[in-house]
Design a protein around this motif. Structure first.
Motif, PDB file in Angstrom:
ATOM      1  N   LEU A 293       0.437  -3.951 -24.100  1.00  0.00           N
ATOM      2  CA  LEU A 293       0.490  -4.605 -22.794  1.00  0.00           C
ATOM      3  C   LEU A 293       1.231  -5.944 -22.905  1.00  0.00           C
ATOM      4  N   ALA A 294       1.005  -6.630 -24.019  1.00  0.00           N
ATOM      5  CA  ALA A 294       1.682  -7.920 -24.198  1.00  0.00           C
ATOM      6  C   ALA A 294       3.199  -7.733 -24.239  1.00  0.00           C
ATOM      7  N   PRO A 319      -9.179  -7.906 -18.813  1.00  0.00           N
ATOM      8  CA  PRO A 319      -9.240  -7.236 -20.113  1.00  0.00           C
ATOM      9  C   PRO A 319      -8.632  -5.834 -20.089  1.00  0.00           C
ATOM     10  N   GLU A 320      -7.994  -5.453 -21.198  1.00  0.00           N
ATOM     11  CA  GLU A 320      -7.604  -4.053 -21.351  1.00  0.00           C
ATOM     12  C   GLU A 320      -8.888  -3.260 -21.492  1.00  0.00           C
ATOM     13  N   ARG A 362     -13.987 -11.416 -13.591  1.00  0.00           N
ATOM     14  CA  ARG A 362     -13.423 -11.591 -14.930  1.00  0.00           C
ATOM     15  C   ARG A 362     -13.451 -10.304 -15.752  1.00  0.00           C
ATOM     16  N   ALA A 363     -14.314  -9.366 -15.349  1.00  0.00           N
ATOM     17  CA  ALA A 363     -14.377  -8.102 -16.088  1.00  0.00           C
ATOM     18  C   ALA A 363     -13.400  -7.068 -15.538  1.00  0.00           C
ATOM     19  N   ALA A 364     -12.890  -7.333 -14.341  1.00  0.00           N
ATOM     20  CA  ALA A 364     -11.948  -6.383 -13.737  1.00  0.00           C
ATOM     21  C   ALA A 364     -10.514  -6.770 -14.121  1.00  0.00           C
ATOM     22  N   PHE A 405      -1.749   1.114 -20.199  1.00  0.00           N
ATOM     23  CA  PHE A 405      -2.323   0.279 -21.263  1.00  0.00           C
ATOM     24  C   PHE A 405      -3.765  -0.106 -20.949  1.00  0.00           C
ATOM     25  N   VAL A 406      -4.049  -0.414 -19.691  1.00  0.00           N
ATOM     26  CA  VAL A 406      -5.383  -0.899 -19.320  1.00  0.00           C
ATOM     27  C   VAL A 406      -6.402   0.251 -19.311  1.00  0.00           C
ATOM     28  N   ARG A 407      -5.966   1.436 -18.940  1.00  0.00           N
ATOM     29  CA  ARG A 407      -6.807   2.634 -18.874  1.00  0.00           C
ATOM     30  C   ARG A 407      -8.106   2.407 -18.094  1.00  0.00           C
ATOM     31  N   PRO A 408      -8.057   1.970 -16.845  1.00  0.00           N
ATOM     32  CA  PRO A 408      -9.285   1.773 -16.072  1.00  0.00           C
ATOM     33  C   PRO A 408      -9.879   3.127 -15.666  1.00  0.00           C
ATOM     34  N   ARG A 409     -11.165   3.147 -15.381  1.00  0.00           N
ATOM     35  CA  ARG A 409     -11.763   4.388 -14.881  1.00  0.00           C
ATOM     36  C   ARG A 409     -11.412   4.573 -13.408  1.00  0.00           C
TER      37      ARG A 409
END
Lengths: 490, 403
Positions: A293-294, A319-320, A362-364, A405-409
């Protein structure tokens, strides 16, 4: 008979003045003897003589635009008959043939068209074949190099020097230059143009200029000896231009050596490569995509906004591996200045709503469909402009990579732009709000959710409506939270 | 400019010359003003011609001729022993500005061998264009050769600065491409053309600047077994589907350091010329690929005569055409009459009935047109149908000198 004597060269003003008086006086073309300065009139000279008896303050002759343009061009021709021919044409226009130039097969029109063509070709060739040489001005007072100054020598066929001025002034407005020719000269000092008299070829033009030498070598290198075709070359660049084209000196040698060079190429056996095959480098070539991601963010960060103006690209934040990714439209004024997403008024509203829905901001992972601010300036304010569909598409590739890269649900689209970027089609947000599958670049489906953008809430005029809409927004976010509950800390 | 830079220029100009494209046309009129440099006129200017008859309009160079690809037809393939060099971004900028200020060029045509990765190479090329535009206010023409394997965002960034983007298809068939250019892939080249084409249309609609002079491509002719028919079919698809401005045809020409899989022979220049003529008929004269190919035999164009004449000779029942009455579409099909002459004829005949001498003033191709035209004072009679018409129209063979 009216003898009219005009100045040497292209005397457009003189021709216009004489023409007005001749037309006002009703003088037919057959009764006029035109002569330019170089050709004394058969009827003796008398300044303005032939027209002295005609009305002095003759009004302009109204002519169709194309006829006017043709006159401006043809007066530049060297043909001594040009004024008489033009006069004939004008006379016919005045007598009612206003569409005379459509009569392409008419002998007079055809003849004038040929003169016009010759002048325009000459102009074009002067634009093309004139070469400037750099002559440094006198050294500065501090002993440093003098100002950049350029000089050119050219020999046009016709009286076109003044007519070429607009081209060279426009193109080289920021340079100081002189163009010298046997029929006049031009001098430009970055502010004003001076049209000077005829000049002689200046000395010192063949002085050392590394760029001129470089051009010579470029010209020889760009020639392909296997395609030698001097006839085609001469059709476009006749010999008469060669004298003032430094690169042309090499032409005879290039033609002479071409057949031998081609023979040598064909005769040469295909040689085995002298270097070993760079297997590692070839294999590594395929791995060019950003691996983290960076890295992706570095790519986005150094790219240019599609529409000029933005200070910087505003990257995603969070966060990733976050359970929820929230995608907005594009950074606004404050985001652009601070370089962080969702810090303006809409962002503050979002933070509040997230809190009420039980989601820790901050967690999202928070990002935007478009990474650059787009605006129109109104006084000191920068008014937000929505991105176009084309712009959204341009940024879509990055958004997809980012989410890979983040792969969120769950991906939450805020508003129509985010939904367009994620769904790949336009979405009617109010009608379709709720869960929706979003495609990714690999042909897979991401779990998604569509809701309104907080800026929509800010824009609602009615307070009660605003409150209801806000409650619905929070309810949406709560529902979204429910979809990933228990998966990861929220 | 020092000697090293001069040497590099020689190597990297030599390496770039096999690209046929040189056009500097199609950009909107603009000027750099008092702080910038240069202008575009819309029409393009050829600043010199080399003895191969080709125009020198843009500084056509490679950023580098080091290359990781191994395309058999290319002098710069990795297995070639050619001399190598590499410019820095700053050097290309300096050369472009220096030549431009001397009025040698209209702008820059930048291409490159692939070093490190397609993305890295494409970014370096983009940086040249960006530096010219942003740091130097350069308003001249910039043509960037895009690398189809580069990431889409980079190609789009390039479009922000360039006047024209091009991607070389190189070979008309995917099979040949696979055989001669192992690192390339026909499908991905076309995908990028599609992407660029879409972006150009969108930007135009949304009034953004993106490759305003469109995109073009090049096909090498004579390296593989492709027929003229298949080459023209490919072009036709490219024009229709991807909105290309130009397809360039480049006769496969002997190169130093040739590959053993492509034996060298003199370049088929006549074939290249006929393809350009056919291309013109496709774009401006309302001909279809089948009609053009029908003028020749076995999918190959007639090398002896131009494709329009070849078509007319095989479709004589459509002639003669009355210059005073025929519609524009049919006049465009008359051998010897160009589009401009046809427009003049259509305009002039509103005012007068055209005679043969009138047509002679409007067109320089009357010699060929006579047999196919009726004017107020001329009818070709049986000439149109004569069996030896072709022989009469092509230039007679040169008399041998008998010593």
């Amino acid at each position: 008979m009216h003898p009219v004597e005009l100045k040497d060269g292209a005397d457009l003003d003189g021709f216009r003045r004489a023409l007005r008086r001749l037309v006002a006086g009703g003088v037919e073309p057959d009764d006029v003897a035109w002569s330019g300065g170089a050709m004394p009139s058969l009827f003796g000279t008398c300044p303005d003589g032939g027209t002295a008896a005609l009305p002095a303050d003759a009004p302009p002759v109204p002519l169709p635009r194309l006829v006017g343009a043709l006159i401006e061009s043809v007066v530049c021709h060297r043909d001594p008959e040009r004024y008489a021919l033009l006069h004939r044409m004008v006379w016919r226009v005045v007598c009612g043939e206003r569409d005379i130039l459509d009569h392409h097969a008419d002998p007079l029109v055809h003849r004038l068209a040929m003169l016009d063509k010759a002048v325009r070709r000459d102009l074009h060739k002067m634009h093309a074949f004139l070469r400037f040489r750099e002559l440094r001005g006198p050294d500065g007072p501090d002993g440093g190099p003098g100002a950049e100054r350029y000089v050119a020598w050219f020999e046009p066929d016709h009286f076109i020097v003044e007519a070429t001025a607009p081209f060279f002034v426009e193109r080289f407005e920021s340079l100081v230059w002189s163009i010298l020719t046997p029929v006049g000269s031009l001098h430009w000092d970055r502010r004003s143009l001076v049209v000077g008299p005829a000049a002689a070829k200046p000395d010192g033009l063949d002085r050392d200029d590394r760029f001129a030498e470089g051009w010579q070598r470029y010209y020889e290198s760009t020639f392909n000896p296997a395609r030698v075709n001097p006839v085609a070359m001469r059709a476009e660049m006749p010999r008469k231009y060669w004298a003032n084209l430094p690169e042309a000196a090499a032409i005879p040698g290039m033609i002479r050596s071409a057949p031998a060079r081609v023979q040598a190429m064909i005769a040469a056996e295909a040689a085995a490569p002298r270097h070993r095959n760079p297997d590692k480098a070839v294999a590594a070539m395929a791995r060019q995509e950003p691996a983290t991601l960076a890295e992706l963010n570095r790519v986005i960060g150094r790219s240019e906004p599609l529409v000029p103006g933005a200070t910087r690209a505003v990257l995603g934040e969070g966060p990733e591996g976050a359970a929820i990714a929230i995608v907005g439209e594009q950074p606004g004024d404050q985001e652009d200045l601070e370089g962080r997403p969702f810090v303006g008024p809409a962002g503050q509203l979002l933070t509040r709503a997230l809190e009420e829905a039980g989601i820790d901001r901050r967690a999202a992972y928070l990002t935007n469909a478009v990474k650059h601010f787009k605006f129109v300036a109104r006084g000191k304010r920068r008014l937000h402009q929505s991105p176009t569909a084309g712009e959204v598409k341009h940024y879509r590739w990055w958004l997809m990579k980012e989410l890979d890269f983040v792969r969120p649900r769950l991906v939450v689209a805020l508003g129509a732009t985010a939904a367009l970027a994620l769904a790949g089609r336009s979405v009617a947000v109010l009608r379709e709000r709720g869960p929706m599958g979003f495609g990714d670049l690999q042909g897979g489906i991401r779990q998604g959710f569509v809701t309104v953008h907080p800026s929509y809430l800010l824009r609602l005029p009615d307070a009660a409506e605003k409150e209801n809409a806000y409650a619905a927004f929070v309810a949406d976010l709560r529902r979204a939270r429910g979809m990933v509950d228990g998966a990861a800390p929220l | 400019m020092d000697d090293t830079l001069l040497d590099k220029l020689e190597v990297l100009a030599d390496a770039a010359k096999y690209d046929a494209s040189c056009a500097s046309s199609g950009a909107k009129r603009r000027a750099g003003g008092a702080d910038g440099l240069g202008s575009t006129t819309g029409a393009g200017i050829c600043h010199a011609y080399t003895p191969d008859g080709r125009c020198v309009s843009l500084l056509k160079i490679l950023l580098t001729n080091y290359c990781l690809y191994d395309c058999a037809y290319c002098i710069n393939r990795r297995s070639s022993n050619v001399r190598r060099a590499r410019f820095s971004v700053e050097e290309v900028v300096r050369l472009t500005l220096g030549f431009y200020k001397r009025n040698c060029i209209e702008g820059l045509f930048l291409s490159s061998g692939i070093i490190r990765s397609p993305d890295y190479t494409m970014e370096q090329m983009m940086l040249v264009a960006r530096s010219l535009r942003r740091d130097h206010g350069f308003a001249g023409y910039i043509h960037l050769k895009t690398i189809p394997e580069a990431s889409p965002w980079l190609i789009e960034q390039a479009g922000l600065w360039a006047d024209r983007l091009s991607i070389n298809l190189e070979l008309a068939s995917d099979r040949s491409l696979k055989a001669f250019a192992p690192e390339k892939d026909g499908a991905s080249i076309k995908a990028v053309m599609g992407q660029v084409g879409e972006r150009i249309v969108e930007a135009k609609e949304e009034r953004r600047r993106f490759s305003p002079a469109g995109q073009s491509t090049q096909m090498i002719v004579g390296a593989d077994e492709s027929t003229d028919l298949s080459v023209l079919e490919t072009s036709d698809t490219l024009y229709r589907r991807y909105g290309l401005r130009r397809v360039y045809y480049s006769a496969f020409s002997p190169i130093p350091e040739a590959s053993s899989v492509l034996p060298l022979k003199p370049p088929p220049l006549q074939r290249e010329n006929r393809l350009y003529q056919a291309d013109w008929l496709l774009r401006y004269y309302g001909f279809t690929v089948e009609e053009i190919a029908g003028g020749g035999e076995g999918g190959m164009l007639d090398l002896g005569i131009d494709p329009k004449l070849a078509w007319a000779l095989k479709n004589r029942e459509r002639f003669p055409v009355d210059v005073n009455r025929a519609d524009r579409e049919m006049l465009l099909r008359v051998p010897g009459l160009g589009a401009r002459a046809v427009d003049k004829i259509v305009e002039a005949r509103r005012h007068t009935t055209l005679r043969l001498e009138d047509v002679a003033r409007l067109s320089s191709g009357l010699k060929r047109a006579r047999a196919f035209l009726v004017t107020a004072d001329h009818h070709p009679g049986g000439l149109t149908d004569r069996a030896d018409l072709r022989q009469r129209l092509v230039a007679p063979p040169k008399q041998l000198s008998l010593f």
